[in-house]
Design a protein around this motif. Sequence first.
Motif, PDB file in Angstrom:
ATOM      1  N   LYS A 146       2.759  14.689 -28.308  1.00 33.19           N
ATOM      2  CA  LYS A 146       3.329  13.638 -27.472  1.00 33.19           C
ATOM      3  C   LYS A 146       2.503  12.360 -27.521  1.00 33.19           C
ATOM      4  N   GLU A 147       1.199  12.512 -27.594  1.00 30.42           N
ATOM      5  CA  GLU A 147       0.341  11.330 -27.600  1.00 30.42           C
ATOM      6  C   GLU A 147       0.528  10.504 -28.862  1.00 30.42           C
ATOM      7  N   GLU A 148       1.076  11.106 -29.928  1.00 23.74           N
ATOM      8  CA  GLU A 148       1.266  10.394 -31.187  1.00 23.74           C
ATOM      9  C   GLU A 148       2.654   9.766 -31.309  1.00 23.74           C
ATOM     10  N   ILE A 149       3.535  10.059 -30.364  1.00 23.01           N
ATOM     11  CA  ILE A 149       4.876   9.459 -30.414  1.00 23.01           C
ATOM     12  C   ILE A 149       4.779   7.988 -30.030  1.00 23.01           C
ATOM     13  N   VAL A 150       5.320   7.116 -30.869  1.00 27.31           N
ATOM     14  CA  VAL A 150       5.359   5.688 -30.572  1.00 27.31           C
ATOM     15  C   VAL A 150       6.683   5.342 -29.904  1.00 27.31           C
ATOM     16  N   TYR A 151       7.780   5.729 -30.526  1.00 30.23           N
ATOM     17  CA  TYR A 151       9.085   5.592 -29.871  1.00 30.23           C
ATOM     18  C   TYR A 151      10.112   6.489 -30.542  1.00 30.23           C
ATOM     19  N   LEU A 152      11.213   6.728 -29.834  1.00 28.36           N
ATOM     20  CA  LEU A 152      12.353   7.479 -30.340  1.00 28.36           C
ATOM     21  C   LEU A 152      13.528   6.522 -30.457  1.00 28.36           C
ATOM     22  N   LEU A 153      14.294   6.674 -31.523  1.00 26.51           N
ATOM     23  CA  LEU A 153      15.446   5.813 -31.749  1.00 26.51           C
ATOM     24  C   LEU A 153      16.630   6.678 -32.152  1.00 26.51           C
ATOM     25  N   ALA A 154      17.718   6.601 -31.380  1.00 26.68           N
ATOM     26  CA  ALA A 154      18.887   7.436 -31.632  1.00 26.68           C
ATOM     27  C   ALA A 154      19.846   6.772 -32.608  1.00 26.68           C
ATOM     28  N   GLU A 155      20.495   7.612 -33.410  1.00 25.33           N
ATOM     29  CA  GLU A 155      21.535   7.157 -34.324  1.00 25.33           C
ATOM     30  C   GLU A 155      22.576   8.263 -34.420  1.00 25.33           C
ATOM     31  N   ARG A 156      23.678   8.096 -33.682  1.00 22.13           N
ATOM     32  CA  ARG A 156      24.725   9.112 -33.602  1.00 22.13           C
ATOM     33  C   ARG A 156      24.126  10.461 -33.213  1.00 22.13           C
ATOM     34  N   ALA A 157      24.314  11.487 -34.024  1.00 19.91           N
ATOM     35  CA  ALA A 157      23.831  12.828 -33.671  1.00 19.91           C
ATOM     36  C   ALA A 157      22.374  13.042 -34.027  1.00 19.91           C
ATOM     37  N   ARG A 187       4.002   7.768 -19.227  1.00 27.51           N
ATOM     38  CA  ARG A 187       3.780   6.912 -20.409  1.00 27.51           C
ATOM     39  C   ARG A 187       5.069   6.647 -21.187  1.00 27.51           C
ATOM     40  N   PHE A 188       6.086   7.521 -21.044  1.00 24.98           N
ATOM     41  CA  PHE A 188       7.330   7.347 -21.770  1.00 24.98           C
ATOM     42  C   PHE A 188       8.355   6.619 -20.904  1.00 24.98           C
ATOM     43  N   TYR A 189       8.935   5.584 -21.476  1.00 27.55           N
ATOM     44  CA  TYR A 189       9.866   4.734 -20.744  1.00 27.55           C
ATOM     45  C   TYR A 189      11.198   4.716 -21.491  1.00 27.55           C
ATOM     46  N   LYS A 190      12.275   4.996 -20.757  1.00 29.55           N
ATOM     47  CA  LYS A 190      13.621   4.966 -21.341  1.00 29.55           C
ATOM     48  C   LYS A 190      14.106   3.528 -21.338  1.00 29.55           C
ATOM     49  N   LEU A 191      14.024   2.886 -22.483  1.00 31.66           N
ATOM     50  CA  LEU A 191      14.395   1.483 -22.595  1.00 31.66           C
ATOM     51  C   LEU A 191      15.907   1.307 -22.613  1.00 31.66           C
ATOM     52  N   SER A 192      16.621   2.271 -23.195  1.00 31.69           N
ATOM     53  CA  SER A 192      18.083   2.250 -23.231  1.00 31.69           C
ATOM     54  C   SER A 192      18.562   3.663 -23.514  1.00 31.69           C
ATOM     55  N   ALA A 227      13.486  -7.950 -20.330  1.00 33.20           N
ATOM     56  CA  ALA A 227      13.209  -8.318 -18.941  1.00 33.20           C
ATOM     57  C   ALA A 227      12.953  -7.077 -18.082  1.00 33.20           C
ATOM     58  N   GLU A 228      13.742  -6.009 -18.303  1.00 32.92           N
ATOM     59  CA  GLU A 228      13.533  -4.765 -17.553  1.00 32.92           C
ATOM     60  C   GLU A 228      12.168  -4.161 -17.877  1.00 32.92           C
ATOM     61  N   LEU A 229      11.812  -4.191 -19.138  1.00 38.62           N
ATOM     62  CA  LEU A 229      10.539  -3.627 -19.564  1.00 38.62           C
ATOM     63  C   LEU A 229       9.372  -4.381 -18.934  1.00 38.62           C
ATOM     64  N   LYS A 230       9.441  -5.689 -18.879  1.00 38.65           N
ATOM     65  CA  LYS A 230       8.343  -6.491 -18.338  1.00 38.65           C
ATOM     66  C   LYS A 230       8.123  -6.190 -16.855  1.00 38.65           C
ATOM     67  N   LYS A 231       9.178  -5.809 -16.143  1.00 36.57           N
ATOM     68  CA  LYS A 231       9.033  -5.417 -14.746  1.00 36.57           C
ATOM     69  C   LYS A 231       8.235  -4.122 -14.618  1.00 36.57           C
TER      70      LYS A 231
END
Length: 244
Positions: A146-157, A187-192, A227-231
Amino acid sequence: MNNLKILIVEDQVFTAENIREILEDAGFSQIRIARTYEEALITVVRFRPDLIIMDIELGSNSGDGIRVIQEVQDISKAPVLYLTGKDDNETFARAHTTRPAAYLLKPFNPKELVYQVQVAAARIVAPEDLDSFFVYSNSSHIRVKKEEIVYLLAERAFTHIYRLYEPQPLLVTMNIGHLGKHLRDPRFYKLSQSIYINLHHLQKIRENELYFEGMTQPLIVSNAKKAELKKRLNIIHSPRGSSG
């Protein structure tokens, strides 16, 4: 793993028995089969499966496999692995609302089916606070810290898992919402709906670009999401009236 209770919902007798044989050969023994919408609902209540392998096209006037899962989610938290011969956007969008663990297209690869079931089984029995987990990618089970995850990006399935200093992401056949259930610490934030980021690795925000430690290319986001992230961040502003 042998104690995992698996429900197969499939209206084609040959396919259902084939799935059963594949799973039994892999060491799973507690398997039930339901072939109709109504039988699936009853079996979920009585059998209480740990995992549901669901065919979407049940050929029933009452509803399809997605409808079954929508009906039972209030009484069963069992992860669902969808099998379908349909790859259209509408079907995937409907399935996506139920947050499946995986979405496999027919004809499926028997090894991939077993691997997805094994991965789901590991998540069922593993504590939520583990520092790592395994995913199936490129014909292998790969440990993701988990500490090595930078981000997750979804694409369909699929979900792309970007990790520190790795030039290419891991591509997994798994819903990002299901993966997100295992990234619930602060530490993990759901951006969208399609992006989770690790705030510990966020280095810079410039216009609509997010720069992360260990990544050469920025992640592009909308003005609203920025803007949401900066909050969410601890930003120290200059006092009013001060120079600079």
